[in-house]
Design a protein around this motif. Structure first.
Motif: not given
Lengths: 578, 81
Positions: A261, A363, A355, A233, A228
């Motif tokens: 997230y 999302a 993202f 993000t 990631t």
């Protein structure tokens, strides 16, 4: 997929392939659901000749009880309200009255108890997937919609209890009806088809249901790692510009989807997924944000953390090397189209996902996609320790390299190898390991749960799991093998060793322990087949003098003794079958 | 017209895998064990997808040969124009 697509897929079934039969148990005419399920299963099991058979119309419980453990490989059950009481469906209803409500509820309760018993019994012998109800309940009760009637609430309570009991059964997959209907503008129920043909579903819904049932029967291996980005993000904002305290992930600044997230990544980490960072930033600045007390993940578990200004493809390359997994098992998430394209060009097999920084709805949808890629039916001890053991493996490798891979180094590890011949046949971790290991894998054969059970029920069958621990920490169950003893020969059908456990001589210990556990065995015959990824296993076999030219790949007790390497493991093993 | 015939032959070929054109042209539920109610409804669905038409379920029982089905499909296609 429509019916035409399904029939085209079924025309292409491999002739002469090993059969795979699924029993579809439903109270209605299975019609298109049967065809679509057959096609989806065929796609999921391309090396098999898949067939779907169905039970008796109107007799769901009888159809479930008609499973044949010798020929069926899976059972798919679709329950509709009419299976609980015919008066809850439209086709069989003749009379509704307030006076009948209690009787309908009692009937539904009794039928669910019978269904539970039938499904649990079947699940002892083969994998079972349960779906439904998808159709609306008949307008049998007096409350004006959308007001909920007491009878309907009582039936739904019984159904919820039924589902809860089934989900606690290890081998029963229960489909989430709400999820099946999510994101599709498709009515599940087709009254025209139901009343004219006895098939209640619209074809698009039947396709969605069939795909879900097939996934329950033949789940795809989950992805293993997420790489990631950080800025826009993991959090909203550019940490290098606004500072660690000003990047955000909270409701007040409308950036809470970044917190969700983080929560998802944290949860996936705890369930055995690997998470790494690839970020273009000054490391100390980014680390300050990662160290914030409100950050949603234990950053110690995120490994590796590639935070610098080099191209992200370089970071990804190093992360894959540290994890020692293939690019096809990885998802790369970044808000930048440029970075996604750069990584995709270098690693076409990686799933590259943008993202959606400014789209909270997208999302949230991404969180569900992550669950679909990484979700698993159970979380094992190995899942819980995976992230730590990968990090420990780096320390192991550093020390090993410094020591030149010497025997003294291996002896200093204080390693213990534990073989379990007793419980391995029923240990879901063993089947998981066999079905997802690529590099040290005897032949790449993947097993369905039913095939695995049958293989282990053969006369002379053996199965073992292998767990390892040393001064760097436990690796958990990292190897497994299965086969059967025939006179003085052991025929090894499967043998896998996790790449996390390489360079510790565990493969040598496996063979040594097998010869020790089965003193009458003079020869281990290996069902070796080359795959695109199992060169490490072949290299090991060649190192102990195994010949590949003759067609039969085997290790004799004598030749193994001649090539034996000194081993310093403490070995514990439980065996009652020898 | 011949295009409809060819496409309908394709539908039959999918449902009755392995059947030759001459067998399809001669087939009926009475002479072919595979042409049961499930095959008939599968055929209806494939035809509906192929020609973007909706078959009247009341007519399904009468549609017992390739020739009758071809006539009916032509009728539906004409109605859709």
């Amino acid at each position: 997929m429509n019916i035409k697509d399904a029939l085209t897929i079924l025309r292409g079934r491999p002739a002469g392939a090993k059969p795979f039969t699924a029993l579809l148990a439903c109270g209605f005419t299975p019609l298109h659901l049967s065809t679509l399920l057959n096609a989806h299963l065929q796609l999921a099991l391309p090396d098999r000749h898949v067939a779907v058979r169905s039970g008796t119309y109107g007799n769901l419980i009888g159809s479930i009880r008609a499973f044949d453990a010798n020929t069926d490989h899976a059972l798919c059950v679709t329950i509709e309200y009419q299976d609980l009481d015919p008066r809850l469906g439209l086709r069989e209803s003749r009379r509704w009255s307030p006076a009948l409500a209690n009787d309908i509820v009692a009937n539904a309760r009794a039928r669910l108890a019978q269904l539970l018993e039938a499904v649990v019994t079947a699940a002892r012998d083969l994998p079972v997937v349960v779906a439904g109800p998808a159709m609306p309940i008949a307008p049998a009760f007096h409350a004006p919609p959308p007001r909920l009637s007491a009878a309907r609430a009582a039936i739904d309570l019984e159904l919820a209890s039924f589902r809860a009991r089934l989900t606690s059964e290890g081998r029963v997959v229960v489909l989430d009806q709400e999820h099946l209907g999510r994101g599709v503008d498709v009515a599940a129920y087709d009254p025209r088809s139901d009343l004219h043909t006895g098939f209640p579903y619209s074809v698009p819904f039947a396709d969605r249901l069939a795909a879900a049932l097939a996934t329950g029967v033949a789940p795809q291996s989950p992805k293993k790692g997420i790489i990631t980005d950080l800025d826009d993000t993991m959090w909203a904002g550019l940490v290098g510009e606004v500072g660690a305290e000003a990047v955000s992930w909270e409701l007040a600044t409308k950036t809470h989807h970044h917190a969700l997230y983080q929560a998802t990544l944290g949860s996936l980490l705890d369930e055995g997924a690997l998470v790494a960072i690839a970020s273009k930033n000054t490391a100390s600045v980014a680390q300050a944000a990662l160290a914030r007390s409100d950050f949603g993940i234990d950053t110690q578990k995120i490994y590796p953390q590639e935070i610098h200004w080099e191209p992200k493809s370089s970071s990804v390359r190093r992360i894959l090397a540290a994890w020692n997994i293939g690019a096809d098992a990885v998802v790369f998430i970044d808000d930048s189209d440029y970075e996604l394209a750069e990584v995709r060009a270098a690693f076409p097999q990686i799933e590259c996902v943008k993202f959606p920084t400014h789209d909270p709805a997208a999302a949230v949808e991404l969180l569900w996609r992550l669950r679909a890629w990484f979700g698993k039916s159970r979380v094992s001890e190995e899942d819980r320790i995976r992230a730590a053991s990968i990090r420990d493996a780096a320390a192991f490798e550093q020390e090993r390299t410094a020591a030149g891979g010497s025997m003294e180094f291996l002896a200093s590890l204080g390693a213990t190898v534990e073989f379990d011949f007793d419980a391995a046949a029923h240990d879901p971790r063993v089947l998981e390991l066999i079905n997802k290991t690529n590099q040290f894998n005897l032949n790449g054969t993947r097993y369905t749960a039913a095939d695995w059970q049958r293989a282990n029920e053969r006369p002379g069958a053996i199965v073992a799991s292998v767990a390892y621990t040393d001064k760097f920490g436990p690796l958990g169950k990292i190897a497994a093998f299965s086969g059967r003893v025939v006179a003085d020969r052991l025929e090894l059908d499967t043998w896998v060793l996790s790449c996390r456990a390489f360079a510790r001589n565990i493969e040598h210990q496996c063979l040594r322990t097998l010869f020790a556990a089965y003193p009458a065995v003079e020869e281990i015959r290996l069902a070796y087949a080359a795959t695109s990824k199992n060169a490490p296993l072949r290299a090991f076999l060649e190192s102990i003098g195994v010949e590949f030219a003759t067609g039969t790949v085997c290790v004799t007790r004598t030749s193994f003794a001649a090539h034996a390497t000194a081993l310093s493991h403490t070995v514990n093993f439980r065996v009652t079958q020898a | 017209m011949s295009d409809t015939r060819e496409r309908l032959l394709g539908c039959f070929g999918l449902v009755f895998d392995g059947m030759s054109e001459s067998e399809i042209l001669a087939a009926s539920p009475a002479t072919n064990d595979r042409w049961d109610s499930i095959a008939a409804l599968t055929l209806v669905n494939v035809i509906e997808d192929e020609f973007q038409v909706q078959v009247d379920f009341d007519r399904v029982g009468d549609l017992d040969s390739f020739a009758k089905i071809l006539d009916y499909v032509n009728e539906l296609v004409e109605q859709n124009r």
